[in-house]
Write a protein that holds these residues in place. Sequence first.
Motif, PDB file in Angstrom:
ATOM      1  N   ASP A  80       0.750  -1.235   0.077  1.00 16.46           N
ATOM      2  CA  ASP A  80       0.017   0.063  -0.027  1.00 16.46           C
ATOM      3  C   ASP A  80       0.837   1.361   0.052  1.00 16.46           C
ATOM      4  OD1 ASP A  80      -2.397   1.441  -0.130  1.00 16.46           O
ATOM      5  OD2 ASP A  80      -2.856   1.015   1.994  1.00 16.46           O
ATOM      6  N   PHE A  81       1.995   1.243   0.796  1.00 15.28           N
ATOM      7  CA  PHE A  81       2.917   2.212   0.698  1.00 15.28           C
ATOM      8  C   PHE A  81       3.492   2.573  -0.437  1.00 15.28           C
ATOM      9  CE2 PHE A  81       7.188   3.835   1.200  1.00 15.28           C
ATOM     10  CZ  PHE A  81       7.072   4.987   1.984  1.00 15.28           C
ATOM     11  N   THR A  82       3.942   1.523  -1.299  1.00 16.61           N
ATOM     12  CA  THR A  82       4.625   1.705  -2.376  1.00 16.61           C
ATOM     13  C   THR A  82       3.728   2.370  -3.398  1.00 16.61           C
ATOM     14  OG1 THR A  82       6.411  -0.140  -2.043  1.00 16.61           O
ATOM     15  CG2 THR A  82       5.790   0.394  -4.310  1.00 16.61           C
ATOM     16  N   THR A  83       2.362   1.898  -3.629  1.00 15.02           N
ATOM     17  CA  THR A  83       1.470   2.404  -4.317  1.00 15.02           C
ATOM     18  C   THR A  83       1.192   3.902  -4.254  1.00 15.02           C
ATOM     19  OG1 THR A  83       0.312   0.430  -4.555  1.00 15.02           O
ATOM     20  CG2 THR A  83      -0.989   2.436  -5.070  1.00 15.02           C
ATOM     21  N   ALA A  84       1.139   4.261  -3.072  1.00 17.86           N
ATOM     22  CA  ALA A  84       0.607   5.418  -2.392  1.00 17.86           C
ATOM     23  C   ALA A  84       1.997   6.362  -2.767  1.00 17.86           C
ATOM     24  CB  ALA A  84       0.372   5.808  -1.176  1.00 17.86           C
ATOM     25  N   ILE A  85       3.238   6.030  -2.364  1.00 18.11           N
ATOM     26  CA  ILE A  85       4.394   6.843  -2.889  1.00 18.11           C
ATOM     27  C   ILE A  85       4.683   6.941  -4.358  1.00 18.11           C
ATOM     28  CG2 ILE A  85       6.976   6.646  -2.924  1.00 18.11           C
ATOM     29  CD1 ILE A  85       5.833   7.702  -0.184  1.00 18.11           C
ATOM     30  N   ASP A  86       4.420   5.873  -5.284  1.00 23.58           N
ATOM     31  CA  ASP A  86       4.608   6.195  -6.559  1.00 23.58           C
ATOM     32  C   ASP A  86       3.672   7.075  -7.075  1.00 23.58           C
ATOM     33  OD1 ASP A  86       6.534   4.241  -6.586  1.00 23.58           O
ATOM     34  OD2 ASP A  86       5.433   2.640  -7.209  1.00 23.58           O
ATOM     35  N   LYS A  87       2.510   7.357  -6.551  1.00 18.73           N
ATOM     36  CA  LYS A  87       1.532   7.973  -6.959  1.00 18.73           C
ATOM     37  C   LYS A  87       1.764   9.608  -6.499  1.00 18.73           C
ATOM     38  CE  LYS A  87      -3.470   9.474  -6.344  1.00 18.73           C
ATOM     39  NZ  LYS A  87      -4.613   8.984  -5.735  1.00 18.73           N
ATOM     40  N   ALA A  88       2.530   9.747  -5.211  1.00 15.02           N
ATOM     41  CA  ALA A  88       2.866  10.864  -4.881  1.00 15.02           C
ATOM     42  C   ALA A  88       4.096  11.626  -5.456  1.00 15.02           C
ATOM     43  CB  ALA A  88       3.233  10.773  -3.394  1.00 15.02           C
ATOM     44  N   LEU A  89       5.047  10.680  -6.099  1.00 18.30           N
ATOM     45  CA  LEU A  89       6.265  11.099  -6.805  1.00 18.30           C
ATOM     46  C   LEU A  89       5.676  11.513  -8.487  1.00 18.30           C
ATOM     47  CD1 LEU A  89       8.535   7.934  -6.084  1.00 18.30           C
ATOM     48  CD2 LEU A  89       8.771  10.546  -5.406  1.00 18.30           C
ATOM     49  N   LYS A  90       4.525  11.182  -8.954  1.00 13.96           N
ATOM     50  CA  LYS A  90       4.167  11.524  -9.955  1.00 13.96           C
ATOM     51  C   LYS A  90       3.436  12.888 -10.042  1.00 13.96           C
ATOM     52  CE  LYS A  90       3.947   6.629 -11.850  1.00 13.96           C
ATOM     53  NZ  LYS A  90       2.734   5.776 -12.489  1.00 13.96           N
ATOM     54  N   GLY A  91       2.811  12.936  -8.676  1.00 11.28           N
ATOM     55  CA  GLY A  91       2.013  14.167  -8.641  1.00 11.28           C
ATOM     56  C   GLY A  91       2.788  15.629  -8.660  1.00 11.28           C
TER      57      GLY A  91
END
Length: 274
Positions: A263-274
């Motif tokens: 769940d963390f990796t999914t959230a972080i990857d999204k934040a890094l793209k944002g």
Amino acid sequence: MSKRNSQTAKTAARERLRAERERQAKRAKIKRQIVVACSAVAVVAAAGGIGYAVVQANKPGRWDAAKDQKVVAPAHTTGKDGTTVVIGKDTAKKTLAVYEDPRCPICAHFEQSVGPTVKKDVDEGKYKLQFVGATFLDGNLQGEGSRKALSSMGAALNVSPEAFFEYKAALFSAKFHPEETDDKFKDDAYLIKVADTVDALKNNKAFQNDVKNGTFDKWALVMSEKFDEDGKKYDFQGTPTLVMDGKKVTGSDGQGAPMTAGDFTTAIDKALKG
């Protein structure tokens, strides 16, 4: 027996009795003087003890005293009062801010389940990590474990960023993290025991002295103030809280921090793209 001898004997007996009474009177007087003197000493001692106790009771506590101290910022910090703690490669473009209270059981769960992923990401340069420590649980639950632990984390950071990272993980580990109602982190000996599991801190006298002397106590207090300020800025109160680019990073529930590695990796990857 003659009257003379009888009279002489009686006189001698009376004289001996008189002398004996005088000796007894002197002994009694001396005894009274000793008793009075000892009583006076006891009163003075008691008064001194009471006075000492009153002075001790009115002395400022460790954390009240720390408020008046100058901030000693650990090495490897920047910003006002050294409250900016950023670890990672300079080439990393983004920074993940992690807000944690050392006594927080949810933070412990986060560190145990997600911490290794965070460490791996930082080592690989995926992003930098900014740490902000909180101490509100000391007030909510009473005690000083959060402040003492945060101060000791400052001592670890003063040794090296790597020592800080490993020590933080050890404090939050299943082996060493206490129940939130158990104020174990208030004990210097316990904090040092945990530190002895970190190579750079094991038997490190400078680190141990900083823990015992409270070298970074004031730093812990101002760090906690930073948490309060950021909490108002980003509208959060609890821990752990994750923030990147001024936005909270949440798990699949859209509320709290992600609590599993996936769940963390999914959230972080999204934040890094944002």
